[in-house]
Design a protein around this motif. Structure first.
Motif: not given
Lengths: 133, 133
Positions: B95-96, B102, A101, B98-99, B91-92, A98
DNA sequence: ATAGGGCTTCCAGTAACTGGAAGCTCAAGG
DNA sequence: CCTTGAGCTTCCAGTTACTGGAAGCCCTAT
Protein backbone atom coordinates in the motif's frame (compact mmCIF):
# COMPACT_ATOMS: atom_id res chain seq x y z
CA UNK A 1 16.69 29.26 13.91
CA UNK A 2 17.88 26.55 16.24
CA UNK A 3 17.55 22.89 15.40
CA UNK A 4 14.43 22.41 17.48
CA UNK A 5 12.46 24.97 15.53
CA UNK A 6 13.67 23.62 12.20
CA UNK A 7 12.71 20.16 13.31
CA UNK A 8 9.20 21.32 14.14
CA UNK A 9 8.82 23.20 10.90
CA UNK A 10 10.27 20.53 8.65
CA UNK A 11 8.80 17.55 10.43
CA UNK A 12 12.21 15.87 10.60
CA UNK A 13 13.68 14.64 13.90
CA UNK A 14 16.67 16.60 15.16
CA UNK A 15 18.73 13.42 14.92
CA UNK A 16 17.96 13.17 11.25
CA UNK A 17 18.81 16.80 10.63
CA UNK A 18 22.20 16.38 12.29
CA UNK A 19 22.72 13.25 10.26
CA UNK A 20 21.94 15.11 7.04
CA UNK A 21 24.57 17.63 7.97
CA UNK A 22 27.06 14.85 8.73
CA UNK A 23 26.64 13.39 5.28
CA UNK A 24 26.87 16.77 3.65
CA UNK A 25 23.30 17.34 2.48
CA UNK A 26 23.02 20.63 4.32
CA UNK A 27 25.56 23.08 5.69
CA UNK A 28 24.00 25.25 8.38
CA UNK A 29 26.08 28.01 9.94
CA UNK A 30 27.03 28.04 13.60
CA UNK A 31 26.20 30.67 16.19
CA UNK A 32 28.79 31.90 18.65
CA UNK A 33 27.63 29.37 21.22
CA UNK A 34 28.23 26.43 18.88
CA UNK A 35 24.57 25.90 18.12
CA UNK A 36 23.58 25.30 14.52
CA UNK A 37 21.99 28.43 13.01
CA UNK A 38 19.60 27.48 10.24
CA UNK A 39 18.54 29.84 7.48
CA UNK A 40 15.23 29.74 5.64
CA UNK A 41 17.11 28.17 2.77
CA UNK A 42 18.34 25.38 5.02
CA UNK A 43 14.79 24.81 6.12
CA UNK A 44 13.58 24.62 2.53
CA UNK A 45 16.22 22.08 1.73
CA UNK A 46 15.15 19.97 4.67
CA UNK A 47 11.54 20.12 3.59
CA UNK A 48 12.68 19.12 0.11
CA UNK A 49 14.61 16.20 1.55
CA UNK A 50 11.69 15.14 3.69
CA UNK A 51 9.38 15.09 0.68
CA UNK A 52 11.87 13.23 -1.48
CA UNK A 53 12.49 10.63 1.22
CA UNK A 54 8.73 10.22 1.69
CA UNK A 55 8.54 9.34 -1.99
CA UNK A 56 11.14 6.68 -1.36
CA UNK A 57 14.14 8.28 -3.02
CA UNK A 58 17.44 7.05 -1.62
CA UNK A 59 19.74 9.48 0.10
CA UNK A 60 22.01 9.43 -2.93
CA UNK A 61 19.07 10.23 -5.19
CA UNK A 62 18.19 13.03 -2.80
CA UNK A 63 21.70 14.36 -3.06
CA UNK A 64 21.39 14.40 -6.84
CA UNK A 65 17.93 15.95 -6.79
CA UNK A 66 18.99 18.61 -4.36
CA UNK A 67 21.95 19.49 -6.56
CA UNK A 68 19.64 19.76 -9.55
CA UNK A 69 17.22 21.83 -7.51
CA UNK A 70 19.99 24.30 -6.80
CA UNK A 71 21.35 24.30 -10.31
CA UNK A 72 19.51 26.92 -12.34
CA UNK A 73 20.94 25.54 -15.56
CA UNK A 74 19.69 21.99 -14.98
CA UNK A 75 17.74 20.21 -17.68
CA UNK A 76 14.45 18.77 -16.54
CA UNK A 77 15.40 15.58 -18.38
CA UNK A 78 17.98 14.90 -15.69
CA UNK A 79 15.39 15.14 -12.96
CA UNK A 80 12.96 13.04 -14.91
CA UNK A 81 15.57 10.34 -15.43
CA UNK A 82 16.21 10.04 -11.71
CA UNK A 83 12.50 9.90 -11.00
CA UNK A 84 11.88 7.32 -13.69
CA UNK A 85 14.68 5.16 -12.39
CA UNK A 86 13.18 5.26 -8.96
CA UNK A 87 9.74 4.55 -10.33
CA UNK A 88 11.10 1.44 -12.03
CA UNK A 89 12.56 0.27 -8.74
CA UNK A 90 9.27 0.82 -6.99
CA UNK A 91 7.50 -1.19 -9.65
CA UNK A 92 10.01 -4.00 -9.26
CA UNK A 93 9.54 -3.99 -5.53
CA UNK A 94 5.79 -4.03 -5.83
CA UNK A 95 5.95 -6.94 -8.24
CA UNK A 96 8.17 -8.86 -5.87
CA UNK A 97 5.89 -8.20 -2.92
CA UNK A 98 2.82 -9.16 -4.91
CA UNK A 99 4.42 -12.43 -5.82
CA UNK A 100 5.24 -13.12 -2.18
CA UNK A 101 1.78 -12.05 -1.19
CA UNK A 102 0.17 -14.42 -3.60
CA UNK A 103 2.13 -17.46 -2.45
CA UNK A 104 1.73 -16.54 1.16
CA UNK A 105 -1.98 -15.88 1.04
CA UNK A 106 -2.55 -19.22 -0.66
CA UNK A 107 -0.61 -20.94 2.08
CA UNK A 108 -2.39 -19.08 4.84
CA UNK A 109 -5.74 -19.96 3.33
CA UNK A 110 -4.85 -23.63 3.18
CA UNK A 111 -3.85 -23.83 6.83
CA UNK A 112 -6.53 -24.83 9.30
CA UNK A 113 -4.98 -22.83 12.09
CA UNK A 114 -6.21 -25.16 14.81
CA UNK A 115 -4.53 -27.05 17.62
CA UNK A 116 -3.24 -29.85 15.43
CA UNK A 117 0.37 -29.93 14.23
CA UNK A 118 -0.37 -30.58 10.57
CA UNK A 119 0.41 -27.44 8.59
CA UNK A 120 0.63 -26.85 4.85
CA UNK A 121 2.67 -23.73 5.41
CA UNK A 122 5.49 -25.62 7.07
CA UNK A 123 5.14 -28.38 4.52
CA UNK A 124 5.67 -25.91 1.73
CA UNK A 125 8.64 -24.25 3.40
CA UNK A 126 10.26 -27.60 4.04
CA UNK A 127 10.30 -28.32 0.34
CA UNK A 128 8.27 -26.83 -2.44
CA UNK A 129 8.21 -30.26 -4.06
CA UNK A 130 5.89 -31.78 -1.46
CA UNK A 131 2.86 -29.92 -2.69
CA UNK A 132 -0.01 -32.21 -1.92
CA UNK A 133 -0.92 -34.11 1.20
CA UNK B 1 28.97 -32.62 3.49
CA UNK B 2 31.20 -29.58 3.38
CA UNK B 3 29.83 -26.08 3.13
CA UNK B 4 30.39 -25.85 -0.61
CA UNK B 5 28.15 -28.79 -1.37
CA UNK B 6 25.46 -27.56 1.01
CA UNK B 7 25.65 -24.18 -0.63
CA UNK B 8 25.15 -25.73 -4.04
CA UNK B 9 22.27 -27.90 -2.89
CA UNK B 10 20.48 -25.23 -0.87
CA UNK B 11 21.12 -22.34 -3.18
CA UNK B 12 22.43 -20.22 -0.31
CA UNK B 13 25.86 -18.54 -0.45
CA UNK B 14 28.46 -19.98 1.90
CA UNK B 15 28.68 -16.60 3.59
CA UNK B 16 25.00 -16.74 4.41
CA UNK B 17 25.26 -20.28 5.74
CA UNK B 18 28.08 -19.30 8.08
CA UNK B 19 26.06 -16.29 9.12
CA UNK B 20 23.07 -18.48 9.92
CA UNK B 21 25.29 -20.58 12.13
CA UNK B 22 26.63 -17.43 13.83
CA UNK B 23 23.16 -16.32 14.78
CA UNK B 24 22.20 -19.79 15.93
CA UNK B 25 19.77 -20.89 13.24
CA UNK B 26 21.74 -24.05 12.49
CA UNK B 27 24.31 -26.03 14.42
CA UNK B 28 26.40 -28.15 12.08
CA UNK B 29 29.02 -30.49 13.57
CA UNK B 30 32.71 -30.08 12.92
CA UNK B 31 35.08 -32.56 11.32
CA UNK B 32 38.53 -33.22 12.73
CA UNK B 33 40.04 -30.66 10.39
CA UNK B 34 37.78 -27.90 11.67
CA UNK B 35 35.53 -27.91 8.62
CA UNK B 36 31.79 -27.76 9.15
CA UNK B 37 30.20 -31.17 8.62
CA UNK B 38 26.59 -30.76 7.52
CA UNK B 39 23.97 -33.45 7.90
CA UNK B 40 20.96 -33.93 5.66
CA UNK B 41 18.91 -32.38 8.43
CA UNK B 42 21.10 -29.28 8.37
CA UNK B 43 20.58 -29.09 4.63
CA UNK B 44 16.82 -29.36 5.02
CA UNK B 45 16.83 -26.56 7.54
CA UNK B 46 18.79 -24.37 5.17
CA UNK B 47 16.37 -25.06 2.35
CA UNK B 48 13.56 -24.23 4.74
CA UNK B 49 15.26 -20.97 5.66
CA UNK B 50 15.90 -20.12 2.04
CA UNK B 51 12.24 -20.59 1.18
CA UNK B 52 11.05 -18.64 4.19
CA UNK B 53 13.42 -15.77 3.41
CA UNK B 54 12.28 -15.81 -0.21
CA UNK B 55 8.75 -15.24 1.07
CA UNK B 56 10.06 -12.24 2.95
CA UNK B 57 9.92 -13.58 6.50
CA UNK B 58 12.36 -11.83 8.80
CA UNK B 59 15.18 -13.78 10.37
CA UNK B 60 13.33 -13.72 13.68
CA UNK B 61 10.21 -15.07 12.02
CA UNK B 62 12.37 -17.74 10.45
CA UNK B 63 13.71 -18.65 13.85
CA UNK B 64 10.18 -19.04 15.14
CA UNK B 65 9.02 -20.99 12.12
CA UNK B 66 12.00 -23.30 12.28
CA UNK B 67 11.31 -23.97 15.94
CA UNK B 68 7.70 -24.78 15.10
CA UNK B 69 8.83 -26.96 12.23
CA UNK B 70 10.91 -28.99 14.65
CA UNK B 71 8.27 -29.12 17.33
CA UNK B 72 6.02 -32.11 16.71
CA UNK B 73 3.50 -30.85 19.23
CA UNK B 74 3.07 -27.46 17.58
CA UNK B 75 -0.36 -26.15 16.77
CA UNK B 76 -0.85 -25.05 13.20
CA UNK B 77 -2.56 -21.94 14.56
CA UNK B 78 0.83 -20.72 15.74
CA UNK B 79 2.30 -21.04 12.29
CA UNK B 80 -0.70 -19.42 10.71
CA UNK B 81 -0.49 -16.48 13.09
CA UNK B 82 3.10 -15.79 12.10
CA UNK B 83 2.24 -16.06 8.42
CA UNK B 84 -0.77 -13.80 8.77
CA UNK B 85 1.25 -11.22 10.61
CA UNK B 86 3.77 -11.23 7.82
CA UNK B 87 1.06 -11.05 5.21
CA UNK B 88 -0.33 -7.98 6.90
CA UNK B 89 3.09 -6.35 6.78
CA UNK B 90 3.44 -7.16 3.11
CA UNK B 91 0.06 -5.60 2.45
CA UNK B 92 1.06 -2.49 4.34
CA UNK B 93 4.27 -2.25 2.38
CA UNK B 94 2.48 -2.70 -0.93
CA UNK B 95 0.00 0.00 0.00
CA UNK B 96 2.80 2.37 0.87
CA UNK B 97 4.65 1.68 -2.36
CA UNK B 98 1.50 2.08 -4.39
CA UNK B 99 0.89 5.44 -2.84
CA UNK B 100 4.43 6.52 -3.65
CA UNK B 101 4.09 5.11 -7.12
CA UNK B 102 0.97 7.06 -7.78
CA UNK B 103 2.40 10.39 -6.73
CA UNK B 104 5.63 9.74 -8.52
CA UNK B 105 4.12 8.60 -11.78
CA UNK B 106 1.93 11.69 -11.86
CA UNK B 107 4.98 13.86 -11.38
CA UNK B 108 6.99 12.01 -13.99
CA UNK B 109 4.17 12.32 -16.47
CA UNK B 110 3.93 16.04 -15.90
CA UNK B 111 7.62 16.67 -16.52
CA UNK B 112 8.67 17.52 -20.05
CA UNK B 113 12.06 15.94 -19.64
CA UNK B 114 13.75 18.30 -22.06
CA UNK B 115 16.75 20.62 -21.84
CA UNK B 116 14.92 23.38 -20.02
CA UNK B 117 15.26 23.82 -16.27
CA UNK B 118 11.58 24.08 -15.48
CA UNK B 119 10.49 20.92 -13.69
CA UNK B 120 7.24 20.07 -11.90
CA UNK B 121 8.97 17.28 -10.00
CA UNK B 122 11.37 19.66 -8.30
CA UNK B 123 8.58 22.12 -7.78
CA UNK B 124 6.57 19.52 -5.96
CA UNK B 125 9.48 18.41 -3.83
CA UNK B 126 10.30 21.97 -2.88
CA UNK B 127 6.87 22.39 -1.38
CA UNK B 128 3.71 20.46 -1.98
CA UNK B 129 1.81 23.70 -1.57
CA UNK B 130 3.06 25.18 -4.84
CA UNK B 131 0.96 22.88 -6.96
CA UNK B 132 0.23 24.87 -10.04
CA UNK B 133 2.42 26.92 -12.31
C1' DA C 1 22.58 28.84 43.00
C1' DT C 2 20.12 25.53 40.83
C1' DA C 3 16.98 23.12 37.97
C1' DG C 4 15.18 22.22 33.43
C1' DG C 5 15.28 21.86 28.77
C1' DG C 6 17.77 22.42 24.56
C1' DC C 7 21.95 22.06 22.49
C1' DT C 8 26.63 19.66 21.50
C1' DT C 9 29.56 15.41 20.22
C1' DC C 10 30.57 10.66 19.97
C1' DC C 11 29.69 5.71 20.18
C1' DA C 12 26.89 1.80 19.42
C1' DG C 13 23.15 -0.72 17.41
C1' DT C 14 19.67 -1.86 13.88
C1' DA C 15 18.72 -6.06 9.35
C1' DA C 16 20.79 -9.36 6.90
C1' DC C 17 24.12 -10.08 4.84
C1' DT C 18 28.61 -9.23 1.74
C1' DG C 19 33.49 -8.40 0.64
C1' DG C 20 38.07 -8.95 1.76
C1' DA C 21 42.31 -10.31 4.27
C1' DA C 22 45.22 -13.73 6.43
C1' DG C 23 45.93 -18.30 7.00
C1' DC C 24 45.02 -23.59 7.38
C1' DT C 25 43.74 -28.10 4.70
C1' DC C 26 43.45 -31.16 1.09
C1' DA C 27 43.94 -33.47 -3.45
C1' DA C 28 46.50 -33.63 -7.69
C1' DG C 29 50.64 -33.02 -10.62
C1' DG C 30 55.61 -33.08 -11.38
C1' DC D 1 58.32 -34.56 -1.46
C1' DC D 2 56.96 -30.10 -2.86
C1' DT D 3 54.10 -26.99 -4.90
C1' DT D 4 49.92 -25.14 -6.55
C1' DG D 5 45.20 -24.06 -6.28
C1' DA D 6 40.72 -24.68 -4.62
C1' DG D 7 38.16 -24.87 -0.56
C1' DC D 8 37.87 -24.14 4.11
C1' DT D 9 38.60 -21.24 8.53
C1' DT D 10 38.11 -16.74 11.37
C1' DC D 11 37.72 -11.93 11.91
C1' DC D 12 36.92 -7.15 10.58
C1' DA D 13 34.66 -3.68 7.98
C1' DG D 14 31.00 -1.84 5.13
C1' DT D 15 26.26 -1.49 3.53
C1' DT D 16 21.22 1.99 4.42
C1' DA D 17 19.33 5.56 6.94
C1' DC D 18 18.83 6.47 10.73
C1' DT D 19 18.01 5.93 16.21
C1' DG D 20 19.15 5.64 21.15
C1' DG D 21 21.96 6.85 24.77
C1' DA D 22 25.74 8.91 27.45
C1' DA D 23 28.39 12.87 28.94
C1' DG D 24 28.55 17.50 29.05
C1' DC D 25 27.85 22.65 27.66
C1' DC D 26 24.38 26.67 27.29
C1' DC D 27 20.51 29.44 28.52
C1' DT D 28 16.54 30.92 31.03
C1' DA D 29 13.78 31.11 35.04
C1' DT D 30 13.23 30.79 39.85
Amino acid sequence: MNIGEVSGRSGLPTKTIRYYEDIGLIHPNRSGNGYRAFSETDLHKLVFLGRARALGFSIEDCRTLLALYEDDSRESAQVKAVAQGHLAQIDAKIAQLRSMRETLSTLVASCQGDNRPDCPILRDLAGAADDQK
